[in-house]
Design a protein around this motif. Structure first.
Motif, PDB file in Angstrom:
ATOM      1  N   ALA A 157      -4.209  -2.068   4.129  1.00 19.87           N
ATOM      2  CA  ALA A 157      -3.603  -3.448   3.698  1.00 19.87           C
ATOM      3  C   ALA A 157      -4.856  -4.597   4.266  1.00 19.87           C
ATOM      4  O   ALA A 157      -4.888  -5.537   3.743  1.00 19.87           O
ATOM      5  CB  ALA A 157      -2.437  -3.452   4.377  1.00 19.87           C
ATOM      6  N   LEU A 210      -4.231  -4.316  -4.850  1.00 21.85           N
ATOM      7  CA  LEU A 210      -3.137  -3.796  -4.114  1.00 21.85           C
ATOM      8  C   LEU A 210      -2.400  -2.660  -4.685  1.00 21.85           C
ATOM      9  O   LEU A 210      -1.990  -1.645  -3.890  1.00 21.85           O
ATOM     10  CB  LEU A 210      -2.251  -4.879  -3.532  1.00 21.85           C
ATOM     11  CG  LEU A 210      -2.783  -5.788  -2.544  1.00 21.85           C
ATOM     12  CD1 LEU A 210      -1.867  -6.881  -2.371  1.00 21.85           C
ATOM     13  CD2 LEU A 210      -2.972  -5.191  -1.163  1.00 21.85           C
ATOM     14  N   ILE A 215       0.758  -1.391  -0.221  1.00 24.31           N
ATOM     15  CA  ILE A 215      -0.061   0.011  -0.137  1.00 24.31           C
ATOM     16  C   ILE A 215       0.863   1.137  -0.211  1.00 24.31           C
ATOM     17  O   ILE A 215       0.785   2.303  -0.695  1.00 24.31           O
ATOM     18  CB  ILE A 215      -0.947  -0.147   1.157  1.00 24.31           C
ATOM     19  CG1 ILE A 215      -1.797  -1.274   1.227  1.00 24.31           C
ATOM     20  CG2 ILE A 215      -1.587   1.033   1.096  1.00 24.31           C
ATOM     21  CD1 ILE A 215      -2.715  -1.353  -0.020  1.00 24.31           C
TER      22      ILE A 215
END
Length: 424
Positions: free
Chosen positions: A303, A404, A259
């Protein structure tokens, strides 16, 4: 007191083909950070709330992961995602399917002919080593960190620098041949050992919340930049070491650094804010620490959200397979293999037997059944070795990588902001 130190660069380059900018001598400013041990760190109420939210999320993920039969599978997948993305960030392009096939070939033949994938696999091994080398309350030693770095560089062109602090000046940005126009110059090499001793002493303390400790330690590590190469990957591994030592992430490692890599400008700006000049108690220094720690905490929370969403998708995919194969007898080889498949999307009969703790014939029968139901497909890995791949599991893993890499966590509305696999 943190400061910059004026230094002189004496160039010895006179090769043709280099620009005057690359050949020149000149002055540069190296940054000398404050030590962390005994440094006063004042966190605002808002930052403390961000930390508490992040720690609660990480704890919840670690203790309540239920969708996969074993949290080990989820943890391994997230480590793979970190390794692949970290490698893409540093210029090693390899997709999930290619990596998984190289991993299978390595298991079958002891090595893979795919050099790039092998380097990424070394990244996974190094991160797994880091995560598993420390348990709750144990000491993070210099040797542990050097071992992680050594494994990261094994088999690369810079292998001779693995597990050794740098003995030369490095820098970020500007020319590749001198630091005179660099965006940032870390401390001189003679200061690195002492700064690292201080950093690890800080990492082994318990005075701060774990997320704040991991945030500050990561920023200080990247500030010191102690290695010739592999600083980014080792600094990301340090995050996991600290979370593991503090008991916050014992089973599942949230992909925090992915992240941070996705929020590139925010990440860089946060590190710049952390690198104050002057007293550690000055308003600028206090603000810089709070800006950075809050951004790091937000990355932790995001995350965990992405990891939890993937866990649910994995559970849904496993349920689809079970419905496709119904009935599936509880405790059978097929039942056990279905629970492991998302974490091991490419396998052989031998690796499947080991994975589920059953005989080769039992694993072979289960694989045959999964092939007939189109859950698995036969593929060739290495030198004509037979393996089996779950296209749906590989696709799910690829989708996780893309998610992500999306600043908003949804590639439909927010395209990946860093290198990511294409949607198939």
């Amino acid at each position: 007191m943190a400061k910059v130190e004026q230094r002189h660069w004496a160039s010895s380059l006179d090769r043709g083909g280099l620009s005057r900018r690359d050949r020149r001598a000149g002055s540069y400013q190296a940054y000398l950070p404050d030590p962390l041990v005994d440094r006063p760190l004042m966190l605002t109420g808002e930052t403390a709330a961000d930390i508490a939210e992040a720690e609660a999320a990480i704890t919840r993920l670690d203790t309540e992961a239920k969708a996969l039969a074993e949290t080990e599978a989820l943890s391994r997948l997230l480590l793979r995602a970190e390794a692949i993305a970290s490698s893409r960030i540093e210029g090693l392009e390899v997709g999930a399917r290619r990596l998984l096939r190289a991993e299978a070939a390595q298991a079958l033949e002891g090595q893979s002919t795919d050099v790039t994938a092998t380097e990424v696999l070394a990244n996974i091994d190094a991160m797994a080593l880091g995560v598993n080398s420390i348990r709750r309350g144990e000491t993070i030693t210099v040797e542990v960190l050097l071992d992680v770095h050594r494994r990261l560089l094994t088999g690369t062109r810079l292998e001779q620098h693995g597990g050794r602090f740098r003995e030369q000046q490095n820098w970020i940005g500007g020319s590749s041949f001198n630091p005179c126009s660099a965006a940032y110059v870390p401390p001189p090499p003679e200061l690195v050992p002492g700064l690292m001793v201080d950093l690890l002493a800080f990492c082994n303390g318990d005075d701060l919340p774990a997320v704040a400790q991991a945030a500050i330690a990561h920023a200080q590590f990247e500030t010191i930049h102690p290695f010739v190469d592999g600083n980014g990957r080792t600094g990301r591994a340090l995050i996991h070491l600290i979370l593991r030592r503090r008991g916050l992430a014992q089973h599942v490692v949230p992909p925090v650094s992915l992240i941070l890599a996705t929020w590139t400008q925010s990440y860089i700006d946060g590190l710049v804010s952390f690198r104050h000049i002057g007293s550690a108690t000055s308003p600028a220094a206090v603000d810089g620490v709070n800006i950075w720690v809050s951004r790091f905490a937000a990355a932790c929370t995001r995350a965990v959200a992405d990891a939890s969403a993937f866990e649910q998708k994995a559970a849904d995919l496993e349920q689809v397979w079970r419905e496709r194969l119904a009935p599936v007898r509880t405790g059978s080889a097929t039942d056990l293999l279905l629970a492991k498949l998302v974490g091991a999307p490419i396998l052989t009969v031998t690796t499947a037997a080991t994975l589920i703790g059953r005989s080769y014939p039992a694993a072979n029968t289960a694989i045959d059944r999964l092939v007939q139901a189109d859950v698995l497909r036969q593929v060739t890995v290495g030198h004509r070795n037979r393996a089996f791949e779950s296209p749906e599991a590989v696709a799910a893993f690829t989708a996780l990588e893309r998610q992500l890499a999306s600043p908003a966590g949804d590639t439909r509305s927010s395209a990946p902001s860093r290198p990511a696999p294409r949607r198939r």
